[in-house]
Design an enzyme around this catalytic site. Sequence first.
Site, PDB file in Angstrom:
ATOM      1  N   ASP A  92      28.382   9.112  43.060  1.00 30.24           N
ATOM      2  CA  ASP A  92      27.180   9.314  43.891  1.00 30.24           C
ATOM      3  C   ASP A  92      27.531   9.394  45.377  1.00 30.24           C
ATOM      4  O   ASP A  92      27.100   8.578  46.202  1.00 30.24           O
ATOM      5  CB  ASP A  92      26.102   8.255  43.621  1.00 30.24           C
ATOM      6  CG  ASP A  92      25.282   8.587  42.371  1.00 30.24           C
ATOM      7  OD1 ASP A  92      25.721   9.468  41.593  1.00 30.24           O
ATOM      8  OD2 ASP A  92      24.220   7.981  42.173  1.00 30.24           O
ATOM      9  N   ASN A 124      26.194  10.242  38.507  1.00 29.94           N
ATOM     10  CA  ASN A 124      25.204  11.164  37.933  1.00 29.94           C
ATOM     11  C   ASN A 124      24.749  12.223  38.938  1.00 29.94           C
ATOM     12  O   ASN A 124      24.225  13.268  38.546  1.00 29.94           O
ATOM     13  CB  ASN A 124      24.001  10.395  37.367  1.00 29.94           C
ATOM     14  CG  ASN A 124      23.249   9.608  38.421  1.00 29.94           C
ATOM     15  OD1 ASN A 124      23.825   8.771  39.119  1.00 29.94           O
ATOM     16  ND2 ASN A 124      21.961   9.863  38.554  1.00 29.94           N
ATOM     17  N   HIS A 125      24.985  11.992  40.240  1.00 30.31           N
ATOM     18  CA  HIS A 125      24.622  13.008  41.239  1.00 30.31           C
ATOM     19  C   HIS A 125      25.719  14.048  41.450  1.00 30.31           C
ATOM     20  O   HIS A 125      25.479  15.044  42.136  1.00 30.31           O
ATOM     21  CB  HIS A 125      24.228  12.352  42.564  1.00 30.31           C
ATOM     22  CG  HIS A 125      22.843  11.782  42.528  1.00 30.31           C
ATOM     23  ND1 HIS A 125      21.748  12.417  43.080  1.00 30.31           N
ATOM     24  CD2 HIS A 125      22.369  10.647  41.954  1.00 30.31           C
ATOM     25  CE1 HIS A 125      20.665  11.683  42.862  1.00 30.31           C
ATOM     26  NE2 HIS A 125      21.015  10.607  42.187  1.00 30.31           N
ATOM     27  N   HIS A 248      25.142   2.666  40.684  1.00 25.83           N
ATOM     28  CA  HIS A 248      23.959   3.341  40.127  1.00 25.83           C
ATOM     29  C   HIS A 248      22.606   2.716  40.450  1.00 25.83           C
ATOM     30  O   HIS A 248      21.582   3.359  40.302  1.00 25.83           O
ATOM     31  CB  HIS A 248      24.145   3.454  38.603  1.00 25.83           C
ATOM     32  CG  HIS A 248      23.251   4.413  37.894  1.00 25.83           C
ATOM     33  ND1 HIS A 248      22.942   5.665  38.391  1.00 25.83           N
ATOM     34  CD2 HIS A 248      22.616   4.328  36.687  1.00 25.83           C
ATOM     35  CE1 HIS A 248      22.161   6.291  37.516  1.00 25.83           C
ATOM     36  NE2 HIS A 248      21.945   5.509  36.492  1.00 25.83           N
TER      37      HIS A 248
END
Length: 323
Positions: A92, A124-125, A248
């Site tokens: 991220d 996840n980004h 996260h």
Amino acid sequence: MADVDKLNIDSIIQRLLEVRGSKPGKNVQLQENEIRGLCLKSREIFLSQPILLELEAPLKICGDIHGQYYDLLRLFEYGGFPPESNYLFLGDYVDRGKQSLETICLLLAYKIKYPENFFLLRGNHECASINRIYGFYDECKRRYNIKLWKTFTDCFNCLPIAAIVDEKIFCCHGGLSPDLQSMEQIRRIMRPTDVPDQGLLCDLLWSDPDKDVLGWGENDRGVSFTFGAEVVAKFLHKHDLDLICRAHQVVEDGYEFFAKRQLVTLFSAPNYCGEFDNAGAMMSVDETLMCSFQILKPAEKKKPNASRPVTPPRGIITKQAKK
């Protein structure tokens, strides 16, 4: 390719660091071909190293940065600029903050300069369908062009997914997966790959611990699962590990323990998005696997009755350094 051959990595790092001490927000506008070169060369290095990294202490572990470039510089000022310290980042790097480009460019440049001492996991980004929406695409388009954003996508699709430090600390961006039975399953994931909507790779980047869940639960994010303390304990026992280290989620003190201190969440972007009053933290792991936390305080004063520091875990002694 030409972009890689003539890459002057020292000059790029020097220019990215020149804004140290400037008022936060000052941009560093690298040449497009330099950024393309960073993506291509780092991609090559990511693919030459395992998807499940096996790392040795001492090292410093950092959580989400989210384009908060001046806070990334603060982290390095506090922990030591590479190669003074070894680093593992948990993903991220882009989206939400104002300077995703400077952030990812400095991290990729350090990866190229110190490939055996500086490590980046996928968050996840670092996925086209997410950073298309949450700011990185718009920043690339505004400052350069869409083609450059696609070059970053090709690079992100090759990032490693998880790391194990000295066979004892399991690190990933999100958390555990009900599909994860053997580390070999992670090693078998082929790159380049997008992040699927479900399954092992998705879970490692998206799942969250939840103290109110027994076993596995639904995730409010609408993606992946939540997992309870017993899932953590069983996983550690099965794989002879001591600790799970993940990111996260924003946590008030920059780090937060879970499951009798068998899991720690790290978040390294203080005053996240300017909307939270959270601290940022970095975890230092020494040669004996003692873990200590270095805290970047938020700009505003915390509320007087902010929660006390968490009790240190058994086996992994912690101390708190404040700055």
